[in-house]
Write a protein that holds these residues in place. Structure first.
Motif, mmCIF file in Angstrom:
data_model
loop_
_atom_site.group_PDB
_atom_site.id
_atom_site.type_symbol
_atom_site.label_atom_id
_atom_site.label_comp_id
_atom_site.label_asym_id
_atom_site.label_seq_id
_atom_site.Cartn_x
_atom_site.Cartn_y
_atom_site.Cartn_z
ATOM 1 N N TYR A 189 0.801 -1.194 0.198
ATOM 2 C CA TYR A 189 0.133 0.020 -0.098
ATOM 3 C C TYR A 189 0.817 1.167 0.001
ATOM 4 O O TYR A 189 2.063 1.336 0.671
ATOM 5 C CB TYR A 189 -0.722 -0.197 1.262
ATOM 6 C CG TYR A 189 -1.850 1.333 1.587
ATOM 7 C CD1 TYR A 189 -2.869 1.198 0.709
ATOM 8 C CD2 TYR A 189 -1.357 2.375 2.255
ATOM 9 C CE1 TYR A 189 -3.816 2.439 0.849
ATOM 10 C CE2 TYR A 189 -2.040 3.265 2.424
ATOM 11 C CZ TYR A 189 -3.293 3.336 1.734
ATOM 12 O OH TYR A 189 -3.847 4.770 1.904
ATOM 13 N N PRO A 190 0.698 2.219 -0.774
ATOM 14 C CA PRO A 190 1.522 3.392 -0.973
ATOM 15 C C PRO A 190 1.453 4.240 0.391
ATOM 16 O O PRO A 190 0.679 5.103 0.253
ATOM 17 C CB PRO A 190 1.159 4.331 -2.136
ATOM 18 C CG PRO A 190 -0.094 3.251 -2.884
ATOM 19 C CD PRO A 190 -0.577 2.296 -1.635
ATOM 20 N N PHE A 212 4.509 7.800 -2.553
ATOM 21 C CA PHE A 212 3.946 6.531 -2.697
ATOM 22 C C PHE A 212 4.585 5.401 -2.855
ATOM 23 O O PHE A 212 3.940 4.424 -3.167
ATOM 24 C CB PHE A 212 3.052 6.836 -4.246
ATOM 25 C CG PHE A 212 1.820 7.463 -4.282
ATOM 26 C CD1 PHE A 212 1.527 8.928 -3.685
ATOM 27 C CD2 PHE A 212 0.763 7.078 -4.856
ATOM 28 C CE1 PHE A 212 0.556 9.703 -3.641
ATOM 29 C CE2 PHE A 212 -0.533 7.711 -4.926
ATOM 30 C CZ PHE A 212 -0.902 8.859 -4.425
ATOM 31 N N TYR A 224 -4.361 13.844 -4.130
ATOM 32 C CA TYR A 224 -4.200 13.760 -2.669
ATOM 33 C C TYR A 224 -3.794 14.793 -1.829
ATOM 34 O O TYR A 224 -3.760 14.760 -0.476
ATOM 35 C CB TYR A 224 -3.177 12.252 -2.374
ATOM 36 C CG TYR A 224 -1.714 12.597 -2.968
ATOM 37 C CD1 TYR A 224 -0.980 12.712 -1.774
ATOM 38 C CD2 TYR A 224 -1.546 12.648 -4.137
ATOM 39 C CE1 TYR A 224 0.494 13.020 -2.368
ATOM 40 C CE2 TYR A 224 -0.130 12.742 -4.319
ATOM 41 C CZ TYR A 224 0.805 13.117 -3.671
ATOM 42 O OH TYR A 224 2.088 13.259 -3.992
ATOM 43 N N VAL A 281 -7.140 10.056 1.962
ATOM 44 C CA VAL A 281 -7.299 9.568 0.530
ATOM 45 C C VAL A 281 -6.733 7.897 0.547
ATOM 46 O O VAL A 281 -5.772 7.839 1.211
ATOM 47 C CB VAL A 281 -6.283 10.512 -0.214
ATOM 48 C CG1 VAL A 281 -6.156 9.962 -1.770
ATOM 49 C CG2 VAL A 281 -7.011 12.009 -0.253
ATOM 50 N N ARG A 282 -7.425 7.135 -0.056
ATOM 51 C CA ARG A 282 -7.035 5.898 -0.361
ATOM 52 C C ARG A 282 -6.057 6.004 -1.566
ATOM 53 O O ARG A 282 -6.408 6.030 -2.590
ATOM 54 C CB ARG A 282 -8.021 5.042 -0.514
ATOM 55 C CG ARG A 282 -8.082 3.456 -0.338
ATOM 56 C CD ARG A 282 -6.869 2.803 -1.678
ATOM 57 N NE ARG A 282 -6.938 1.348 -1.221
ATOM 58 C CZ ARG A 282 -5.931 0.579 -1.545
ATOM 59 N NH1 ARG A 282 -4.888 1.404 -2.277
ATOM 60 N NH2 ARG A 282 -5.936 -0.584 -1.410
ATOM 61 N N ARG A 283 -4.508 5.764 -1.429
ATOM 62 C CA ARG A 283 -3.800 6.077 -2.552
ATOM 63 C C ARG A 283 -3.875 4.686 -3.235
ATOM 64 O O ARG A 283 -3.792 3.545 -2.810
ATOM 65 C CB ARG A 283 -2.259 6.275 -1.956
ATOM 66 C CG ARG A 283 -2.563 7.462 -1.415
ATOM 67 C CD ARG A 283 -1.142 7.718 -0.318
ATOM 68 N NE ARG A 283 -1.084 9.087 0.170
ATOM 69 C CZ ARG A 283 -0.085 9.777 0.418
ATOM 70 N NH1 ARG A 283 0.957 9.238 0.390
ATOM 71 N NH2 ARG A 283 -0.099 10.861 0.754
ATOM 72 N N VAL A 284 -3.688 4.460 -4.613
ATOM 73 C CA VAL A 284 -3.819 3.457 -5.405
ATOM 74 C C VAL A 284 -2.346 3.558 -6.292
ATOM 75 O O VAL A 284 -1.691 2.400 -6.079
ATOM 76 C CB VAL A 284 -4.946 3.653 -6.340
ATOM 77 C CG1 VAL A 284 -4.868 2.120 -7.373
ATOM 78 C CG2 VAL A 284 -6.236 3.713 -5.667
ATOM 79 N N HIS A 335 -3.154 7.931 -9.382
ATOM 80 C CA HIS A 335 -4.471 8.044 -8.981
ATOM 81 C C HIS A 335 -4.649 7.658 -7.569
ATOM 82 O O HIS A 335 -4.109 6.731 -7.071
ATOM 83 C CB HIS A 335 -5.384 6.879 -9.895
ATOM 84 C CG HIS A 335 -5.563 7.107 -11.193
ATOM 85 N ND1 HIS A 335 -4.445 6.899 -12.212
ATOM 86 C CD2 HIS A 335 -6.677 7.570 -12.065
ATOM 87 C CE1 HIS A 335 -4.706 7.345 -13.416
ATOM 88 N NE2 HIS A 335 -5.957 7.707 -13.321
ATOM 89 N N SER A 336 -5.615 8.621 -6.839
ATOM 90 C CA SER A 336 -5.990 8.289 -5.548
ATOM 91 C C SER A 336 -7.427 8.556 -5.405
ATOM 92 O O SER A 336 -8.056 9.236 -6.136
ATOM 93 C CB SER A 336 -5.313 9.168 -4.799
ATOM 94 O OG SER A 336 -3.984 9.058 -5.100
#
Lengths: 1015, 556
Positions: free
Chosen positions: A668-669, A674, B271, B279-282, B405-406
């Motif tokens: 997970y970043p 990130f 984000y 924020v859910r980071r992708v 993308h987040s």
């Protein structure tokens, strides 16, 4: 019968008599009624057996050997028992009757049962279900490998071909069908009792010429000594050995004319273009080809712009050829026996033009050289040594890179794709089908690749008689070291390709063009690698004790075996150990019992749980030896057998299954940039309290020989496989939140029968033989911890292993109204011509819950049978073998053939002729489409077919040249033949061979001429 | 088998490696990685092949093989349950961690120079994990209502016999956990001192923070107060929801979290947008672009096509009225002019050049390059913009690769709206305030409408509650479009009728190159049982103590 001692054998006989006298001095009742016994040893067809050892049973030092004519002469006391032993270890005992010449037929009861491990028992004594097929019956397919020569020959062995390519002809093999879950149904293949590798490679490297016999070990009593690995049955391939006091040189040559049978019949350019247009119209898209273009395909007026290439015909020629040359030396003296063989094989494939390059060929060529020496040396009168060495070098030459997948391209590339070469001399290719789909270019401009396999199988045994210490005590050790490795060499070129397309037409003529080029020309570059390798080490040691005490015959053995196995890669190292106590007891030559206590271990099992005891027992009753049968002349041999055993096996769910573990998890970043450190998570829950998978095997059998020529064997078996490892996924709620453990919770029952018949009869000068084999097996999953199903008919539990499930097609949608009025099919939108399914659960919608069991499985047929017939008249004869299967299902999904047009594939004429159109609403196949229509691709009755077949496996006409003619040329025997292999096939698949289905080389049919000469 | 000891070593030979849990829990990095894995289960629904925006009235899925169509075509059932129970894996991982983490001291690493900072970070992990676990329970209760609940590492027997805990108890658990952990979590990880997660050099800003706890509590309480869960219409629940939302607003005000531009809500840097709470980071991806770019573009699949229903929710820019209200200023021939600016940012319409890598302007009219009957073209007349990165090139020859993308989990805008909804329900009108709630519902909504690049006219003073409610629902649909709210909001409001149909726009090109716009209604399958998800049928069969949600039982 009058015997004359030939001059050149006189000395031999004389020596023997001296030896006999010397040996018999100590006998109490010497010379009471000594007589000169003469006799003839023949096989069950009546042919003389040379090199058979004839000895006095109680005093083996008095012995002689049969000559080429099968005759022998020995001094023996009246009422003494003679023991006859042939080079293939068939043994028969016969009582001397004074003054009479005797003829001994080495019939079924005398044949050796090849259990391995130095056990020597004949069918008369054994209790297990073992069927054996001998050299004569195996080596009649002119095949390169032993694996490819057993179809229909060995009772109880379900074996089939997978592809027509010579270098990859590894057959499928099953004994007694599918018996367990997780695909662990593989049998054990051993050569001379040793497992050579665990991938069956040996089947591809052993030639039929060097094989004496193949035994199929089927029941618990027969496989008892093979430990964990033998649980699904064992095929024991026994190689040829020398013969005492004889010398045979034989030379054989076989030339084969081969052709590819039932090549895919793919559409020509016009048909393809029309089909694609129809598909696009069905998809409600604009068509790809205009009427002018269709016409151009039809007329062939612009071969560079609108080509029509039959890629199969351009890539392959119509014939291939094969050559097999064997030279063998077989014989021995009184103290040693040898068998040495050289075998050369060469196969030239079907590639049409291979000579367009400098200095190399791109033909699909397979060549192989086998060298074998089997030695038996009597070091002293009590010490015997055996050494077997086999070396194999083989080479496969293929066009282009293996990864080019030329066969895949042949099944895929439309005739209309591009011309073979452009007008400018470029290889054809474009942006849709690049130049590496150009199969002609692949065979001519892509250079070549080679695989080389190097094999050494070597083993040695020492056997010592300890009778001087304890009467009847003996011991033996055996060591084997095997190595097989394959190297892969690429010699690759790339090439420039291109094509021209028409961008505009004026006045019915192409007027404007687009050019496409791709790829580059390169010089040949090369690389090589170790493709795969396998090595193994075997060690066996045993102490045995055998006594004959009046009416009791006892044989007991303490056996230890050890095996190490290693293949390239990780987690491919295996160790196995076995300790066994085996006892064989015979009473009055009528009642026999075998008991085996086998303790086995494997390194893949849980620590502390590696050793398991597998007890088995076999009983037999030779009814024909009973007094009350004495006068029943038409019964030669009648035996009833029964066996039972509990066998363990080391199938495991995954490596280290008992360990609690943590494994890599998801990332997970987490960081501002990130980045992440990866994740860790709890591993699969440990599979605790595990045990081994167990087979409870039961067998009853009957062996009969009647009328001195009809042999029949019948077996019935039942097996319960329990404690099969299955995932607990089907039991546990997802609320658990973990990867589920495995449990020994699977149970499968299987049962079936095997019937073998063999009839030999001589009427006048004509010798007939007829035979038939039939096996049936069926399985039923009793428990597999299946995910609960809402509908019972969806359950795999209760069905056979591998049972296919599919949707029941009820036709095709005729129009939109039909679609609107039918239950909704939830596999994406449907159009007229798409498959309409039955709503099994009547819930108004069609989805995966409407699947039902259909057909059988697509792995192993339930029925496997064969029959053979032959006759011989004055050296001129014929024989034929038919073999078939039943209760077997095919899944039709071959690219282009059954899956046309999607992803720019071509279409078969068969599909095109059987497609749905509004005018043919009851067609075999759904409408044409260029899209992936999930609805039509679901496993359904449309795509399943009966895969049973009956093949004429081989047939032959031969002539044995008369000895009167041969002796003038100092030739002992000679035989010439014309042979057909796989010439006929009856099946329901229609357009491809039922064995070689999918994008594989078509099966071959071949005619062979051959010659064998013996000196 | 002692006799065989010579060879028995080999019998233990293996080449695989087994790591026990000590391997993880004696090492800072791996322990941290265990927590990272718990984060990895966080949901995101950036519009793709199976996004819930096409399971409601925000968009329609053009890709015919998408399984999201099951939600609206009747294929959804307990046998095709769209199971959300995968979150139990996250919950187990959290429970496992919380069972293992007490008393860890990382003795072997005690001389590491950053031991203290590492311990500080480690000591906070437990609160992060508890908050994550609470969030996962929120996702479950939102979908199923009552669900099996545990804070233990279950055995299989326990898992197979756990019965459902009432939704209210689970909401209480979520709220209590948020209360317990909020003060233990930092406001931000930027510049956090004495903590290995902090500092200024690449701090671990992907972690949950204090605002996350407050936001989860506020959203959970809003759900609990909503008609689906608040069967007695308890005013007290609305009050609690209002208080919790107010707490979020206050927290944001104190910590410089403020509304920014609407257009900042997506894109590679979203984000960092000023109103983000969590924020859910992708990471780098371009599948949303592959799935949603207009059909005429190479490799594009049209995907989630915004509905006319959504487009109609955007009010007129000048009047603040809906298109079909009198004197709204709507021009049926120019339906996209003078509209709420958020429409242009969210939805791509006919004639527009979008995305920037598209060589053509959009032709979504019937017969156009991007419209029907081109296979798989937009059925609604629109293409999606929101959440997509217009700078991504998906062509085979010029592919730009993926970009960051987040997914917005919690942002300030939502909580203004949550506050407005709760406080209106509690105080009874849009304009009402009291000592505690000094900001009115109307005021809260208007704050959102007044963001710098939107500037929509405010809700007028003195609206009836019903009018407020109508406009509020439109505002919420517009403001939070494609952020994963609409599917759930309609359910918690028990407003299922809204999902019985969607509207599509059928655009026809006239001979004079003008266009005619016709609305077409398409019905969808809706049943009131769909307020909650079905519990997977196989789960019911595995656990005799589980009951099925109303209406979903399989009749054999």
């Amino acid at each position: 019968m009058k015997l004359t001692v030939k001059k050149n054998t006189y000395m031999k006989k004389y020596k023997l008599i001296v030896l006999a006298i010397f040996a018999c001095v100590s006998l109490k009742s010497w010379a009471q009624d000594i007589t000169n016994v003469a006799g003839l040893i023949v096989d069950k067809k009546g042919n003389p057996i040379s090199g058979a050892m004839v000895s006095i049973d109680k005093n083996p030092l008095v012995n002689t050997v049969t000559g080429q004519d099968g005759k022998f002469k020995i001094m023996a006391d009246k009422n003494e028992v003679l023991k006859i032993r042939t080079s293939n270890d068939a043994v028969k005992k016969i009582k001397v009757v004074s003054g009479e010449a005797i003829t001994v037929v080495m019939d079924y009861s005398s044949e050796k049962v090849n259990y391995g491990f130095g056990l020597e028992q004949t069918n008369a004594e054994s209790t297990g279900a073992v069927s054996t097929v001998y050299a004569d019956d195996i080596n009649n397919r002119s095949s390169f490998t032993i694996g490819n020569s057993l179809y229909g020959n060995a009772l109880g062995l379900t074996t089939m071909q997978k592809t027509g390519s010579v270098w990859a002809q590894m057959p499928s093999m099953f004994i007694r069908g599918l018996k367990t879950l997780n695909g662990n149904n593989g049998i054990l293949v051993v050569v001379d009792g040793l497992e050579r590798d665990n991938n069956w490679n040996v089947l591809n490297y052993l030639t039929p010429d060097e094989v004496e016999s193949v035994s199929v070990l089927r029941d618990a009593a027969a496989i008892a000594l093979y430990g964990y690995k033998g649980v699904n049955g064992v095929v024991n391939i026994v190689t040829k050995r020398g013969k005492y006091q004889s010398r045979e040189i034989s030379f054989t040559y076989d030339h084969g004319f081969e052709r590819q049978a039932r090549k895919p019949d793919l559409a020509d350019a016009y048909t393809y273009a029309s089909a694609l247009n129809e598909a696009l119209t069905n998809d409600r898209k604009s068509v790809r080809y205009s009427p002018l273009e269709l016409d151009a395909f039809k007329t062939g007026k612009y071969p560079y712009l609108y080509p029509n290439v039959d890629w199969w015909a351009e890539t392959f020629r119509n014939h291939g050829s094969s050559d097999i040359v064997t030279l063998s030396f077989r014989g021995g003296s009184t103290k040693m026996r040898y068998y040495t063989m050289m075998n050369l094989q060469n196969n030239n494939g079907f590639i049409a033009h291979t000579d367009l390059n400098d200095g190399y060929s791109t033909q699909e060529k397979f060549s192989k050289m086998n060298f074998r020496t089997n030695l038996d040396i009597d070091l002293t009168s009590t010490t015997k040594m055996q050494a077997n060495i086999m070396g194999v070098l083989n080479e496969v030459n293929l066009p282009g890179l293996g990864s080019d997948n030329m066969v895949g391209a042949l099944y895929y590339l439309p005739s209309a794709a591009f011309p073979i070469k452009t007008a400018d001399g470029l290889w054809g290719g474009n942006s849709t089908w690049d130049g590496y789909y150009n199969t002609v270019a692949l065979t001519q401009a892509r250079a070549y690749s080679k695989a080389h396999t190097r094999t050494l199988y070597a083993d040695m045994a020492l056997k010592q008689d300890f009778s001087s210490i304890v009467k009847g005590l003996g011991g033996a050790v055996r060591l084997g070291y095997d190595n097989i490795a394959s190297y892969w060499e690429n010699h690759t070129k790339s090439y420039k390709y291109g094509s021209q397309t028409v961008s505009a037409w004026t006045n019915g003529e192409p007027s404007d063009f687009n050019s496409f080029t791709g790829g580059t020309n390169s010089e040949m570059s090369g690389n090589s690698k170790l493709d795969w390798q396998h090595r193994s080490f075997n060690f066996q040691a045993n102490l045995d004790y055998q006594r004959l005490l009046g009416i009791h015959r006892l044989y007991a053995m303490l056996m230890y075996s050890y095996k190490y196995d290693n293949a390239k890669g990780i987690n491919n190292t295996f160790y196995h150990e076995n300790v066994a106590l085996y006892a064989h007891y015979g009473l009055k030559n009528r009642y026999f019992a075998d008991v085996t206590l086998m303790e086995s271990a494997s390194n893949v099992l849980k620590t502390g749980n590696k050793w398991h005891l597998s007890p088995t027992m076999g009983l037999s009753w030779i009814i024909s030896n009973e007094h009350f049968m004495k006068d029943v002349n038409w019964v030669d041999f009648l035996k009833l057998r029964a066996s039972v055993g509990i066998l363990n096996t080391d199938n495991i769910p995954y490596n280290g299954y008992w360990n609690e573990s943590v494994t890599g998890g998801n990332s997970y970043p987490i960081k501002d940039n990130f980045n992440s450190d990866g994740g860790w998570q709890e591993g699969r829950l440990p599979s605790l309290n595990g045990t081994t998978e167990k087979a409870y095997k039961y067998n009853v059998g009957l062996d009969v020989t009647l009328f001195k020529g009809l042999t029949m064997t019948i077996d019935g078996f039942y097996e319960r496989r329990s404690d099969i490892w299955v995932s607990t996924n089907g039991r546990n709620s997802a609320v658990l939140g973990a990867s589920n453990s495995y449990a020994n919770a699977g149970t499968v029952d299987s049962w079936g029968t095997e019937i073998g018949l063999d009839y030999i009869r001589k009427i006048g000068n004509v010798q007939f033989n007829l035979g038939g084999k039939f096996t049936f097996n069926r399985s039923k999953v009793i428990e597999m911890m299946e995910e609960p199903q809402a509908y019972d008919y969806l359950r795999s539990t209760g069905k056979a292993v591998g049972q296919i499930f599919g949707l029941q097609a009820v036709g095709y949608f005729t129009d939109q109204a039909d679609i609107d009025n039918s239950p909704a099919q939830q596999f994406g939108p449907v159009k007229p011509g798409d498959i309409k399914y039955k709503d099994i659960n009547v819930d108004g919608v069609i989805n995966d819950n409407d699947r039902v069991a259909m057909g059988y499985n697509s792995t192993c047929p339930e029925v496997y049978y064969s029959f053979n017939l032959g006759a011989e008249w004055k050296g001129l004869g014929f024989n034929a073998v038919f073999q078939g299967v039943g209760n077997y299902t095919a899944y039709l999904n071959t690219t282009s053939i059954y899956r046309p047009l999607v992803n720019n594939a071509t279409i078969s004429n068969y599909y095109y002729g059987h497609r749905w159109t509004p005018a043919t609403p009851n067609a075999r196949f759904p409408r044409l489409t260029a899209e992936t229509v999930d609805n039509n691709l679901k496993t359904s009755s449309v795509w399943l077919a009966d895969r049973s077949f009956l093949k004429l496996r081989n047939c032959e006409i031969y002539y044995k040249l008369p000895s009167s003619f041969l002796s003038r040329m100092h030739v002992e025997k000679a035989r010439i033949y014309v042979r057909g292999v796989d010439l006929l096939c009856f099946d329901n698949i229609d357009i491809s061979d039922p064995e070689a289905m999918g994008t594989v080389y078509p099966a071959t049919r071949s005619v062979h001429v051959g010659l064998s000469i013996g000196f | 088998m002692g006799v065989l000891s010579a060879c028995s070593d080999n019998m233990d030979y293996h080449e695989y490696t087994v790591y026990g849990k000590d391997y993880v829990f004696t090492d800072f990095t791996r322990t941290g990685a265990f927590v990272t894995n718990i984060y990895s289960y966080l949901d995101y629904d950036i519009p793709g092949l199976n996004s819930l925006c096409s399971a409601c009235d925000e968009s329609e899925m053009a890709i015919t093989y998408s399984s999201v169509l099951d939600y609206t075509n009747g294929a959804w059932s307990a046998l095709n349950p769209k199971s959300q129970w995968g979150y139990y894996s996250a919950i187990r991982a959290a429970n496992y961690y919380l069972a293992e983490c007490p008393d860890l001291d990382f003795y072997d690493q005690r001389y590491d120079k950053d031991y203290k900072e590492q311990m500080a970070r480690f000591n906070r992990y437990q609160y992060e994990v508890r908050l994550l676990r609470a969030y996962y329970y929120f996702l479950l209760v939102r979908a199923y209502g009552d669900v099996p609940f545990t804070t233990k590492v279950l055995t299989d027997k326990e898992a197979n016999s756990l019965s459902r805990t009432s939704a209210s108890e689970i909401f209480k658990f979520i709220v209590d956990e948020c209360d317990a952990v909020a003060s233990e979590l930092p406001i931000t990880y930027y510049g956090l001192d004495g903590d290995a997660a902090g500092g200024t050099d690449n701090p671990e800003t992907g972690r949950v923070n204090r605002g996350t706890a407050l936001a989860l509590k506020a959203r959970a309480l809003l759900y609990q107060a909503s008609p689906l869960f608040n069967k007695d219409n308890s005013s007290e629940l609305w009050k609690e929801a209002a208080e919790a939302s107010k707490e979020v607003l206050d927290y944001c005000a104190q910590n410089n979290i403020k509304l920014g531009k609407y257009s900042d809500l997506w894109g590679a840097d979203n984000y960092k947008a000023s109103e983000m709470i969590f924020v859910r980071r992708v990471g780098d991806m371009n599948s949303p672009e592959y799935y949603n770019f207009p059909i005429s573009m190479e490799n594009a699949q049209a995907g989630n096509c915004p509905t006319q229903t959504l487009v109609d929710a955007y009010e007129m820019k000048t009047t603040g009225k809906a298109w079909n209200e009198s004197e709204s200023g709507y021009d049926a021939n120019k339906p996209y002019t003078n509209r709420d600016p958020r429409l242009g940012m969210t939805v791509a319409v006919n004639g527009e050049k979008w995305p920037s890598t598209n060589p053509n302007t959009l032709e979504t009219y019937v017969g156009g390059r991007d419209g029907l009957p081109v296979p798989y073209a937009t059925p609604t007349g629109y293409y999606l913009k929101k959440y997509l990165d217009t700078t991504i090139d998906i062509s085979a020859s010029n592919s730009s690769g993926g970009k960051r993308h987040s997914w917005i989990t919690f942002r300030l805008g939502e909580f203004y709206l949550n506050y407005a909804e709760a406080v209106c329900r509690y105080l009874g009108s849009a304009d009402a305030t009291d000592n505690e709630f000094t900001l009115s519902a109307r005021g809260a909504v208007n704050t959102v409408r007044n963001r710098s690049d939107v500037k929509m006219p405010g809700f007028p003073e003195g609206m009836s509650t019903a009018d407020f409610w109508t406009k509020y629902k439109r505002e919420r649909m517009v403001e939070l479009a494609f952020e994963g709210h609409r599917f759930w909001d309609v359910r918690r409001w028990k407003d299922g009728d809204a999902f019985k149909s969607i509207t599509q726009m059928r655009i026809t090109k006239n001979e004079d190159a003008t266009f005619t716009y016709n609305r077409v209604v398409k019905s969808l399958t809706w049943d009131d049982k769909m307020y909650f998800y079905p519990i997977p049928d196989s789960e019911i069969r595995k656990n005799p103590n589980l009951t099925q949600n109303e209406g979903w039982s399989i009749n054999k």
